[in-house]
Design a protein around this motif. Structure first.
Motif, PDB file in Angstrom:
ATOM      1  N   ILE A 215       0.833  -1.200   0.000  1.00  0.00           N
ATOM      2  CA  ILE A 215       0.000   0.000   0.000  1.00  0.00           C
ATOM      3  C   ILE A 215       0.870   1.252   0.000  1.00  0.00           C
ATOM      4  CG2 ILE A 215      -1.591   1.343   1.428  1.00  0.00           C
ATOM      5  CD1 ILE A 215      -2.910  -1.292   2.203  1.00  0.00           C
ATOM      6  N   LYS A 216       1.924   1.229   0.786  1.00  0.00           N
ATOM      7  CA  LYS A 216       2.825   2.385   0.841  1.00  0.00           C
ATOM      8  C   LYS A 216       3.451   2.656  -0.519  1.00  0.00           C
ATOM      9  CE  LYS A 216       6.953   4.158   3.172  1.00  0.00           C
ATOM     10  NZ  LYS A 216       8.052   3.861   4.136  1.00  0.00           N
ATOM     11  N   ALA A 217       3.748   1.575  -1.259  1.00  0.00           N
ATOM     12  CA  ALA A 217       4.365   1.711  -2.579  1.00  0.00           C
ATOM     13  C   ALA A 217       3.345   1.886  -3.693  1.00  0.00           C
ATOM     14  CB  ALA A 217       5.221   0.474  -2.858  1.00  0.00           C
ATOM     15  N   GLY A 218       2.057   1.873  -3.350  1.00  0.00           N
ATOM     16  CA  GLY A 218       1.030   1.997  -4.370  1.00  0.00           C
ATOM     17  C   GLY A 218       0.832   0.723  -5.165  1.00  0.00           C
ATOM     18  N   LYS A 219       1.185  -0.421  -4.582  1.00  0.00           N
ATOM     19  CA  LYS A 219       1.083  -1.692  -5.301  1.00  0.00           C
ATOM     20  C   LYS A 219       0.181  -2.695  -4.589  1.00  0.00           C
ATOM     21  CE  LYS A 219       5.683  -1.204  -7.380  1.00  0.00           C
ATOM     22  NZ  LYS A 219       7.029  -1.811  -7.542  1.00  0.00           N
ATOM     23  N   GLY A 220      -0.661  -2.207  -3.712  1.00  0.00           N
ATOM     24  CA  GLY A 220      -1.611  -3.076  -3.044  1.00  0.00           C
ATOM     25  C   GLY A 220      -2.787  -3.380  -3.949  1.00  0.00           C
ATOM     26  N   PRO A 221      -3.742  -4.168  -3.490  1.00  0.00           N
ATOM     27  CA  PRO A 221      -4.901  -4.495  -4.308  1.00  0.00           C
ATOM     28  C   PRO A 221      -5.801  -3.271  -4.484  1.00  0.00           C
ATOM     29  CG  PRO A 221      -5.240  -5.278  -2.081  1.00  0.00           C
ATOM     30  CD  PRO A 221      -3.812  -4.789  -2.149  1.00  0.00           C
ATOM     31  N   ASP A 222      -6.655  -3.312  -5.489  1.00  0.00           N
ATOM     32  CA  ASP A 222      -7.652  -2.259  -5.672  1.00  0.00           C
ATOM     33  C   ASP A 222      -8.902  -2.564  -4.860  1.00  0.00           C
ATOM     34  OD1 ASP A 222      -6.289  -0.641  -7.823  1.00  0.00           O
ATOM     35  OD2 ASP A 222      -6.343  -2.612  -8.789  1.00  0.00           O
ATOM     36  N   VAL A 223      -9.116  -3.840  -4.573  1.00  0.00           N
ATOM     37  CA  VAL A 223     -10.271  -4.262  -3.795  1.00  0.00           C
ATOM     38  C   VAL A 223      -9.901  -5.539  -3.043  1.00  0.00           C
ATOM     39  CG1 VAL A 223     -11.241  -5.622  -5.703  1.00  0.00           C
ATOM     40  CG2 VAL A 223     -12.755  -4.763  -3.901  1.00  0.00           C
ATOM     41  N   SER A 224     -10.452  -5.695  -1.845  1.00  0.00           N
ATOM     42  CA  SER A 224     -10.187  -6.889  -1.044  1.00  0.00           C
ATOM     43  C   SER A 224     -11.397  -7.159  -0.165  1.00  0.00           C
ATOM     44  CB  SER A 224      -8.920  -6.703  -0.201  1.00  0.00           C
ATOM     45  OG  SER A 224      -8.528  -7.915   0.404  1.00  0.00           O
ATOM     46  N   VAL A 225     -11.287  -8.151   0.717  1.00  0.00           N
ATOM     47  CA  VAL A 225     -12.365  -8.518   1.633  1.00  0.00           C
ATOM     48  C   VAL A 225     -11.784  -8.618   3.034  1.00  0.00           C
ATOM     49  CG1 VAL A 225     -14.064 -10.284   2.237  1.00  0.00           C
ATOM     50  CG2 VAL A 225     -13.642  -9.764  -0.155  1.00  0.00           C
ATOM     51  N   ALA A 226     -12.538  -8.147   4.020  1.00  0.00           N
ATOM     52  CA  ALA A 226     -12.089  -8.205   5.418  1.00  0.00           C
ATOM     53  C   ALA A 226     -13.263  -8.574   6.309  1.00  0.00           C
ATOM     54  CB  ALA A 226     -11.508  -6.865   5.846  1.00  0.00           C
ATOM     55  N   HIS A 227     -12.949  -9.087   7.504  1.00  0.00           N
ATOM     56  CA  HIS A 227     -13.993  -9.399   8.474  1.00  0.00           C
ATOM     57  C   HIS A 227     -14.426  -8.136   9.211  1.00  0.00           C
ATOM     58  CE1 HIS A 227     -12.905 -13.608   7.838  1.00  0.00           C
ATOM     59  NE2 HIS A 227     -14.105 -13.877   8.333  1.00  0.00           N
ATOM     60  N   GLY A 228     -15.635  -8.190   9.745  1.00  0.00           N
ATOM     61  CA  GLY A 228     -16.200  -7.019  10.386  1.00  0.00           C
ATOM     62  C   GLY A 228     -15.375  -6.488  11.535  1.00  0.00           C
ATOM     63  N   ASP A 229     -14.763  -7.365  12.332  1.00  0.00           N
ATOM     64  CA  ASP A 229     -13.996  -6.885  13.480  1.00  0.00           C
ATOM     65  C   ASP A 229     -12.611  -6.380  13.101  1.00  0.00           C
ATOM     66  OD1 ASP A 229     -13.258  -9.443  12.835  1.00  0.00           O
ATOM     67  OD2 ASP A 229     -13.331 -10.238  14.863  1.00  0.00           O
ATOM     68  N   ASP A 230     -12.278  -6.447  11.814  1.00  0.00           N
ATOM     69  CA  ASP A 230     -11.000  -5.899  11.349  1.00  0.00           C
ATOM     70  C   ASP A 230     -11.157  -4.525  10.705  1.00  0.00           C
ATOM     71  OD1 ASP A 230      -9.770  -8.344  12.030  1.00  0.00           O
ATOM     72  OD2 ASP A 230     -10.383  -9.199  10.108  1.00  0.00           O
ATOM     73  N   LEU A 231     -12.379  -4.168  10.331  1.00  0.00           N
ATOM     74  CA  LEU A 231     -12.589  -2.974   9.513  1.00  0.00           C
ATOM     75  C   LEU A 231     -12.150  -1.691  10.213  1.00  0.00           C
ATOM     76  CD1 LEU A 231     -16.052  -3.889   7.979  1.00  0.00           C
ATOM     77  CD2 LEU A 231     -13.832  -3.917   6.830  1.00  0.00           C
ATOM     78  N   ALA A 232     -12.517  -1.546  11.490  1.00  0.00           N
ATOM     79  CA  ALA A 232     -12.148  -0.319  12.195  1.00  0.00           C
ATOM     80  C   ALA A 232     -10.636  -0.195  12.336  1.00  0.00           C
ATOM     81  CB  ALA A 232     -12.809  -0.293  13.574  1.00  0.00           C
ATOM     82  N   THR A 233      -9.963  -1.326  12.535  1.00  0.00           N
ATOM     83  CA  THR A 233      -8.503  -1.301  12.636  1.00  0.00           C
ATOM     84  C   THR A 233      -7.892  -0.830  11.327  1.00  0.00           C
ATOM     85  OG1 THR A 233      -8.575  -3.155  14.188  1.00  0.00           O
ATOM     86  CG2 THR A 233      -6.449  -2.664  13.171  1.00  0.00           C
ATOM     87  N   TYR A 234      -8.336  -1.388  10.230  1.00  0.00           N
ATOM     88  CA  TYR A 234      -7.806  -1.003   8.918  1.00  0.00           C
ATOM     89  C   TYR A 234      -8.098   0.463   8.618  1.00  0.00           C
ATOM     90  CZ  TYR A 234      -7.479  -6.068   8.090  1.00  0.00           C
ATOM     91  OH  TYR A 234      -7.196  -7.398   8.171  1.00  0.00           O
ATOM     92  N   ALA A 235      -9.318   0.900   8.961  1.00  0.00           N
ATOM     93  CA  ALA A 235      -9.689   2.291   8.702  1.00  0.00           C
ATOM     94  C   ALA A 235      -8.833   3.244   9.536  1.00  0.00           C
ATOM     95  CB  ALA A 235     -11.167   2.496   9.007  1.00  0.00           C
ATOM     96  N   ALA A 236      -8.634   2.915  10.809  1.00  0.00           N
ATOM     97  CA  ALA A 236      -7.829   3.770  11.682  1.00  0.00           C
ATOM     98  C   ALA A 236      -6.381   3.833  11.229  1.00  0.00           C
ATOM     99  CB  ALA A 236      -7.909   3.253  13.118  1.00  0.00           C
ATOM    100  N   GLN A 237      -5.895   2.777  10.593  1.00  0.00           N
ATOM    101  CA  GLN A 237      -4.521   2.736  10.115  1.00  0.00           C
ATOM    102  C   GLN A 237      -4.360   3.422   8.766  1.00  0.00           C
ATOM    103  OE1 GLN A 237      -4.094  -1.514  10.236  1.00  0.00           O
ATOM    104  NE2 GLN A 237      -3.183  -1.524  12.264  1.00  0.00           N
ATOM    105  N   GLY A 238      -5.452   3.881   8.182  1.00  0.00           N
ATOM    106  CA  GLY A 238      -5.376   4.562   6.891  1.00  0.00           C
ATOM    107  C   GLY A 238      -5.254   3.627   5.714  1.00  0.00           C
ATOM    108  N   LEU A 239      -5.594   2.347   5.897  1.00  0.00           N
ATOM    109  CA  LEU A 239      -5.456   1.376   4.811  1.00  0.00           C
ATOM    110  C   LEU A 239      -6.603   1.410   3.814  1.00  0.00           C
ATOM    111  CD1 LEU A 239      -4.258  -1.808   6.748  1.00  0.00           C
ATOM    112  CD2 LEU A 239      -2.886  -0.235   5.394  1.00  0.00           C
ATOM    113  N   LEU A 240      -7.732   1.971   4.228  1.00  0.00           N
ATOM    114  CA  LEU A 240      -8.929   1.907   3.404  1.00  0.00           C
ATOM    115  C   LEU A 240      -9.394   3.281   2.948  1.00  0.00           C
ATOM    116  CD1 LEU A 240     -11.010  -0.603   5.578  1.00  0.00           C
ATOM    117  CD2 LEU A 240      -9.308  -1.126   3.806  1.00  0.00           C
TER     118      LEU A 240
END
Length: 438
Positions: free
Chosen positions: A98-123
């Motif tokens: 993600i930092k290099a701009g080479k992450g996926p364009d779309v993915s799937v995550a579980h509900g209890d992971d979403l807030a963590t990813y959002a807070a980390q700026g991943l989404l």
């Protein structure tokens, strides 16, 4: 080991192992912004979008490529590249990608992971995407859409739900003189069945001290007894309440009273059900596709209501749009078209042992006609409880399993185990607040 366990390993690794690093290095894209898309099919220039997922077992590795191939055939300006890998590999590759701009364009995550990813700026914030695609809370089972909301913004679109149910070996019931057509629905009828099984020399429900599926049963019981796992703002753990103690005591009493062995191995309870050694197993809808079940006379039912309220644990999976450095808005728009198409065509996903989240798909009579074993799980959705939404929650959740294991093995009383776990969980929640803010 159930296929979903590997996904949890991925979630825990990502949430715990790279949390602070991601906050610092995610600055790739515009996590505070949104990408405008059309409610219809993508009409921009030709793009290839990358879809990272960990579906490498069961029916999913067969179904996903088929769905993607069909989508690609119908969309001449979009090529979706399926990138399956082990979830642990995703956790190792995703942050730097993600930092290099080479992450996926779309993915799937579980509900209890979403807030963590959002807070980390991943989404990417996806309010505009969700609105453009015409989605809202009423399009999915009650409560599941909210799992994708963090800090007042929507970051995800539901894909599937996986509630717990009661699996029953009908042959074992019959051997104990019980009628498989009259399955227990409440505490009294369940206890009566367990007592009859015990009289016939059968330990009716094997209790384990693992996430799969002891923790899910415990959490179900906490809600059934009127409690909750955390307070409203998730600043304190509350699973050691009277409801929590009742729940864990009920489980340990199954062992104390001879309805369960004292040390059940991981997945030992389901294996015992298949082998005809026990009659009942609280397990997820994903087991409906277990290859061992066709050799068993079995049926599924809603979990019995042991407490004062109807409640059942359920997980959920969600589509997410990734916040790569320099993310191409055309690719995000194309990914949104892909997500909408996948949800609209998700009836076959039931083959993997998960319920499609889209109400229009799941409530189509044709789905139950093809997959009749799903009915009891679908019937539970009006009172299902989904994952707690809070950054870093996986670490606090792990303390619940620790308490369960200690109590089941007789190392601590239910109250002592829960009190100790809550003390640790509260320390972790405090760390989460310091790490993620809020």
């Amino acid at each position: 080991m159930n296929k979903r366990f590997s996904r949890r390993a991925f979630a825990a690794t990502l949430a715990l192992g790279v949390g602070m690093a991601l906050v610092a290095c995610s600055g790739g894209g515009n996590g505070a912004g949104t990408n405008s898309v059309s409610g219809g099919d993508y009409t921009g220039p030709n793009v290839t979008i990358s879809f990272w997922n960990g579906w490498t077992g069961g029916a999913a590795p067969v179904l996903v490529p088929k769905l993607i191939q069909k989508f690609n055939t119908e969309h001449k300006n979009i090529v979706v590249k399926d990138v399956p890998m082990q979830w642990g590999d995703i956790s190792a590759k995703m942050p730097l990608a993600i930092k290099a701009g080479k992450g996926p364009d779309v993915s799937v995550a579980h509900g209890d992971d979403l807030a963590t990813y959002a807070a980390q700026g991943l989404l990417l914030k996806s309010d505009d995407i969700v609105k453009s695609l015409g989605y809202g809370e009423s399009d999915f089972p009650e409560g599941v859409f909210k799992a994708g909301n963090y800090g007042g913004a929507q970051y995800a679109i539901p894909w599937s739900v996986t509630p717990l149910g009661l699996y029953v070996n009908k042959t074992v019931l019959t051997s104990a003189g019980l009628d498989p057509a009259a399955l227990p629905t409440d505490k009294a009828s369940y206890q009566k069945a367990l007592d009859a099984l015990k009289a016939a020399g059968v330990q009716g429900e094997w209790v384990d001290g693992y996430v799969f599926t002891g923790t899910f049963e415990f959490e179900t019981l906490v809600w059934q007894f009127g409690g909750d796992l955390y307070n409203k703002d998730v600043s304190e753990a509350t699973f050691n309440s009277d409801a929590g103690v009742q729940a864990l005591t009920w489980m340990t009493d199954l062992i104390k009273n001879g309805h369960s062995p004292s040390d059940v191995a991981q997945d030992g309870n389901f294996n015992a059900l298949v082998a005809g050694k026990t009659a009942f197993n609280w397990n997820g809808v994903w087991q409906t596709t277990n290859e061992a079940l066709p050799n068993v006379q079995w049926v599924a039912a809603p979990v019995p209501q042991i407490g004062t309220e109807k409640a059942v644990w359920s997980s959920s999976t969600h589509w997410v749009f990734v916040n790569n450095k320099g993310q191409d808005k055309n690719k995000t728009a194309a990914a949104a078209t892909f997500v909408k198409w996948m949800n609209d065509n998700s009836a076959g996903w039931a083959e993997t042992g998960e319920l499609p989240a889209a109400n229009t798909v799941r409530n189509d009579p044709a789905l139950l006609s093809k997959y009749p074993n799903l009915k009891p799980f679908m019937d539970e959705l009006p009172y299902a409880h989904y994952e707690t939404v809070s950054p870093g929650i996986s670490a606090a959740n792990a303390t619940i399993t620790t308490a369960l294991n200690e109590a089941v093995l007789g190392k601590k009383t239910p109250k002592q185990a829960l009190d100790d776990a809550v003390t640790k969980a509260n320390q972790l929640l405090k760390q989460n607040k310091s790490q993620y803010g809020g």
